[in-house]
Design a protein around this motif. Structure first.
Motif, PDB file in Angstrom:
ATOM      1  N   ILE A   1       0.803  -1.238   0.000  1.00 61.59           N
ATOM      2  CA  ILE A   1       0.000   0.000   0.000  1.00 61.59           C
ATOM      3  C   ILE A   1       0.829   1.279   0.000  1.00 61.59           C
ATOM      4  CG2 ILE A   1      -1.944  -1.157   1.138  1.00 61.59           C
ATOM      5  CD1 ILE A   1      -1.364   0.571   3.614  1.00 61.59           C
ATOM      6  N   VAL A   2       2.164   1.174   0.138  1.00 62.10           N
ATOM      7  CA  VAL A   2       2.988   2.388   0.076  1.00 62.10           C
ATOM      8  C   VAL A   2       2.887   2.970  -1.340  1.00 62.10           C
ATOM      9  CG1 VAL A   2       5.360   3.256   0.152  1.00 62.10           C
ATOM     10  CG2 VAL A   2       4.523   1.738   1.948  1.00 62.10           C
ATOM     11  N   LYS A   3       2.712   4.291  -1.412  1.00 60.81           N
ATOM     12  CA  LYS A   3       2.511   5.045  -2.654  1.00 60.81           C
ATOM     13  C   LYS A   3       1.053   5.008  -3.129  1.00 60.81           C
ATOM     14  CE  LYS A   3       7.177   5.279  -4.456  1.00 60.81           C
ATOM     15  NZ  LYS A   3       8.065   4.152  -4.145  1.00 60.81           N
ATOM     16  N   GLU A   4       0.192   4.246  -2.469  1.00 59.76           N
ATOM     17  CA  GLU A   4      -1.237   4.284  -2.826  1.00 59.76           C
ATOM     18  C   GLU A   4      -1.842   5.586  -2.281  1.00 59.76           C
ATOM     19  OE1 GLU A   4      -3.209   2.328  -4.610  1.00 59.76           O
ATOM     20  OE2 GLU A   4      -1.950   0.540  -4.893  1.00 59.76           O
ATOM     21  N   GLN A   5      -2.726   6.186  -3.088  1.00 56.55           N
ATOM     22  CA  GLN A   5      -3.371   7.443  -2.675  1.00 56.55           C
ATOM     23  C   GLN A   5      -4.829   7.165  -2.310  1.00 56.55           C
ATOM     24  OE1 GLN A   5      -3.414  10.466  -5.711  1.00 56.55           O
ATOM     25  NE2 GLN A   5      -3.634  12.140  -4.236  1.00 56.55           N
ATOM     26  N   ILE A   6      -5.247   7.682  -1.156  1.00 54.07           N
ATOM     27  CA  ILE A   6      -6.599   7.415  -0.674  1.00 54.07           C
ATOM     28  C   ILE A   6      -7.614   8.268  -1.451  1.00 54.07           C
ATOM     29  CG2 ILE A   6      -8.161   7.570   1.332  1.00 54.07           C
ATOM     30  CD1 ILE A   6      -5.622   7.166   3.090  1.00 54.07           C
ATOM     31  N   GLY A   7      -8.614   7.625  -2.024  1.00 50.24           N
ATOM     32  CA  GLY A   7      -9.700   8.344  -2.692  1.00 50.24           C
ATOM     33  C   GLY A   7     -10.752   8.729  -1.673  1.00 50.24           C
ATOM     34  N   PHE A   8     -11.371   7.733  -1.079  1.00 46.11           N
ATOM     35  CA  PHE A   8     -12.329   7.976   0.004  1.00 46.11           C
ATOM     36  C   PHE A   8     -12.350   6.776   0.943  1.00 46.11           C
ATOM     37  CE2 PHE A   8     -15.826   5.249  -1.501  1.00 46.11           C
ATOM     38  CZ  PHE A   8     -15.455   5.054  -2.813  1.00 46.11           C
ATOM     39  N   VAL A   9     -12.995   6.999   2.108  1.00 46.86           N
ATOM     40  CA  VAL A   9     -13.050   5.959   3.141  1.00 46.86           C
ATOM     41  C   VAL A   9     -14.513   5.645   3.444  1.00 46.86           C
ATOM     42  CG1 VAL A   9     -12.378   5.329   5.504  1.00 46.86           C
ATOM     43  CG2 VAL A   9     -10.885   6.824   4.135  1.00 46.86           C
ATOM     44  N   ASP A  10     -14.886   4.396   3.376  1.00 43.56           N
ATOM     45  CA  ASP A  10     -16.222   3.976   3.821  1.00 43.56           C
ATOM     46  C   ASP A  10     -16.130   3.636   5.295  1.00 43.56           C
ATOM     47  OD1 ASP A  10     -17.603   4.004   1.335  1.00 43.56           O
ATOM     48  OD2 ASP A  10     -16.579   2.147   0.772  1.00 43.56           O
ATOM     49  N   VAL A  11     -16.974   4.257   6.106  1.00 48.47           N
ATOM     50  CA  VAL A  11     -17.003   3.930   7.530  1.00 48.47           C
ATOM     51  C   VAL A  11     -18.301   3.182   7.822  1.00 48.47           C
ATOM     52  CG1 VAL A  11     -16.873   4.820   9.879  1.00 48.47           C
ATOM     53  CG2 VAL A  11     -15.679   6.017   8.030  1.00 48.47           C
ATOM     54  N   LEU A  12     -18.187   1.924   8.183  1.00 46.78           N
ATOM     55  CA  LEU A  12     -19.387   1.114   8.436  1.00 46.78           C
ATOM     56  C   LEU A  12     -19.689   0.979   9.925  1.00 46.78           C
ATOM     57  CD1 LEU A  12     -17.817  -0.196   5.693  1.00 46.78           C
ATOM     58  CD2 LEU A  12     -20.012  -1.349   5.676  1.00 46.78           C
ATOM     59  N   TYR A  13     -18.692   1.249  10.765  1.00 45.15           N
ATOM     60  CA  TYR A  13     -18.904   1.242  12.219  1.00 45.15           C
ATOM     61  C   TYR A  13     -18.118   2.429  12.772  1.00 45.15           C
ATOM     62  CZ  TYR A  13     -18.678  -0.262  17.102  1.00 45.15           C
ATOM     63  OH  TYR A  13     -18.749  -0.316  18.474  1.00 45.15           O
ATOM     64  N   GLU A  14     -18.862   3.477  13.156  1.00 50.23           N
ATOM     65  CA  GLU A  14     -18.224   4.766  13.481  1.00 50.23           C
ATOM     66  C   GLU A  14     -17.193   4.694  14.590  1.00 50.23           C
ATOM     67  OE1 GLU A  14     -20.453   8.260  13.930  1.00 50.23           O
ATOM     68  OE2 GLU A  14     -21.289   8.175  11.892  1.00 50.23           O
ATOM     69  N   LYS A  15     -17.474   3.879  15.617  1.00 52.63           N
ATOM     70  CA  LYS A  15     -16.561   3.825  16.770  1.00 52.63           C
ATOM     71  C   LYS A  15     -15.215   3.195  16.424  1.00 52.63           C
ATOM     72  CE  LYS A  15     -19.846   3.631  20.593  1.00 52.63           C
ATOM     73  NZ  LYS A  15     -20.492   2.689  21.518  1.00 52.63           N
ATOM     74  N   SER A  16     -15.119   2.559  15.258  1.00 49.71           N
ATOM     75  CA  SER A  16     -13.851   1.908  14.903  1.00 49.71           C
ATOM     76  C   SER A  16     -12.795   2.925  14.488  1.00 49.71           C
ATOM     77  CB  SER A  16     -14.075   0.887  13.780  1.00 49.71           C
ATOM     78  OG  SER A  16     -14.449   1.557  12.591  1.00 49.71           O
ATOM     79  N   ILE A  17     -13.196   4.193  14.271  1.00 50.92           N
ATOM     80  CA  ILE A  17     -12.231   5.230  13.894  1.00 50.92           C
ATOM     81  C   ILE A  17     -12.330   6.395  14.876  1.00 50.92           C
ATOM     82  CG2 ILE A  17     -11.508   6.854  12.095  1.00 50.92           C
ATOM     83  CD1 ILE A  17     -12.464   4.966   9.995  1.00 50.92           C
ATOM     84  N   GLU A  18     -11.173   6.791  15.423  1.00 51.20           N
ATOM     85  CA  GLU A  18     -11.130   7.937  16.335  1.00 51.20           C
ATOM     86  C   GLU A  18     -10.227   9.004  15.732  1.00 51.20           C
ATOM     87  OE1 GLU A  18      -9.742   6.518  20.131  1.00 51.20           O
ATOM     88  OE2 GLU A  18     -11.388   5.060  20.270  1.00 51.20           O
ATOM     89  N   CYS A  19     -10.632  10.276  15.870  1.00 50.65           N
ATOM     90  CA  CYS A  19      -9.811  11.381  15.376  1.00 50.65           C
ATOM     91  C   CYS A  19      -9.246  12.148  16.564  1.00 50.65           C
ATOM     92  CB  CYS A  19     -10.649  12.324  14.514  1.00 50.65           C
ATOM     93  SG  CYS A  19     -11.289  11.522  13.031  1.00 50.65           S
ATOM     94  N   ALA A  20      -7.908  12.257  16.630  1.00 51.46           N
ATOM     95  CA  ALA A  20      -7.270  12.988  17.724  1.00 51.46           C
ATOM     96  C   ALA A  20      -7.167  14.467  17.332  1.00 51.46           C
ATOM     97  CB  ALA A  20      -5.902  12.392  18.016  1.00 51.46           C
TER      98      ALA A  20
END
Ligand SMILES: [Zn+2]
Length: 267
Positions: free
Chosen positions: A18-37
């Motif tokens: 995945i190095v050099k891969e560029q993120i297009g968008f992110v699907d979030v199916l379970y909100e608590k699985s991602i935290e933003c600091a």
């Protein structure tokens, strides 16, 4: 729960893929699985490129252009990059790369976390929350860390002392070095402490070489099981014969954790 070798196997796979891969968008199916600091959302990741995949202890660390990501798989987290097949249930988020490729996070128990930090604010880079990696532990520091009345098995599991060891590799390292899991850490002679650190490195290296240990949930980033479970000396071998003395492997609880050992070979 994945330990250092399992996370390292995933890291190596992701680092190649995945190095050099560029993120297009992110699907979030379970909100608590991602935290933003910080006061930003997941969309902050859009258009960013993955520059490296590192690891500290049992944590994966992905470096993007403007953010650092930490992934903790916890008990049942699995990462799949472009798998041939993927179970359709329990997917918590998906990175959709601009190349059309996808990275899936699947997690039955829902304890796994992806944490997004602003660049340079990653907590385990700033403080000493996690101890030395086993290969980087200086021998004199190791000796200092063992000056405690706690059982050696419990000390090995303490991520503040040494990074990445869980129940499997702690039992294996203690067997290899002939040390009883209930021994007080402070009772270890200098040579025993040195042998134990060497044994830890050996069993972790072995775990990485065999692609990790899969009893239930662990899979490498390519969706394949590890093979280290076929090469263990004592872990979950209760009643089997010790490879050295042929007596049966015992199981006891140390600090609430199952510990497997040979009562004849481990003093
Ligand atoms: Zn034995």
């Amino acid at each position: 729960m994945p330990e250092l070798p399992e996370v390292e196997v995933i890291r190596r796979f992701l680092n190649l893929n995945i190095v050099k891969e560029q993120i297009g968008f992110v699907d979030v199916l379970y909100e608590k699985s991602i935290e933003c600091a910080g006061s930003f959302g997941v969309s902050t990741l859009y258009d960013q490129t993955v520059n490296f995949v590192n690891r500290k202890g049992k944590y994966l660390h992905l470096g993007l252009d403007n953010n650092d990501l930490v992934i903790h798989l916890r008990m049942t987290g699995q990462l799949y990059f472009e798998p041939d097949t993927i179970p359709k249930d329990h997917i918590r988020w998906v990175f959709n790369f601009k190349s059309g490729k996808k990275l899936y996070f699947r997690d039955v128990r829902k304890f796994g976390r992806l944490i997004i930090y602003p660049k340079g604010e990653l907590e385990f880079c700033k403080n000493a929350d996690i101890g030395f990696e086993p290969w980087e532990m200086p021998l004199d520091t190791w000796g200092e860390k063992l000056k405690t009345e706690r059982a050696i098995k419990i000390v090995l599991l303490d991520q503040h002392v040494i990074a990445g060891i869980g129940n499997i590799y702690a039992d294996e390292a203690l067997y290899l070095s002939g040390i009883h899991p209930e021994r007080k850490a402070s009772s270890l002679a200098h040579t025993e402490a040195k042998d134990l650190l060497k044994a830890i490195r050996i069993v972790l290296d072995q775990g990485i070489r065999y692609g990790g240990t899969t009893f239930r949930d662990y899979l490498g980033g390519d969706g394949k099981k590890g093979a280290m479970q076929d090469h263990l000396y004592v872990y979950q071998k209760t009643g089997s014969n010790c490879l050295r003395c042929s007596r049966p492997i015992s199981r006891i609880k140390v600090g609430g954790r199952s510990s497997h050992f040979c009562s004849n070979c481990q003093s």
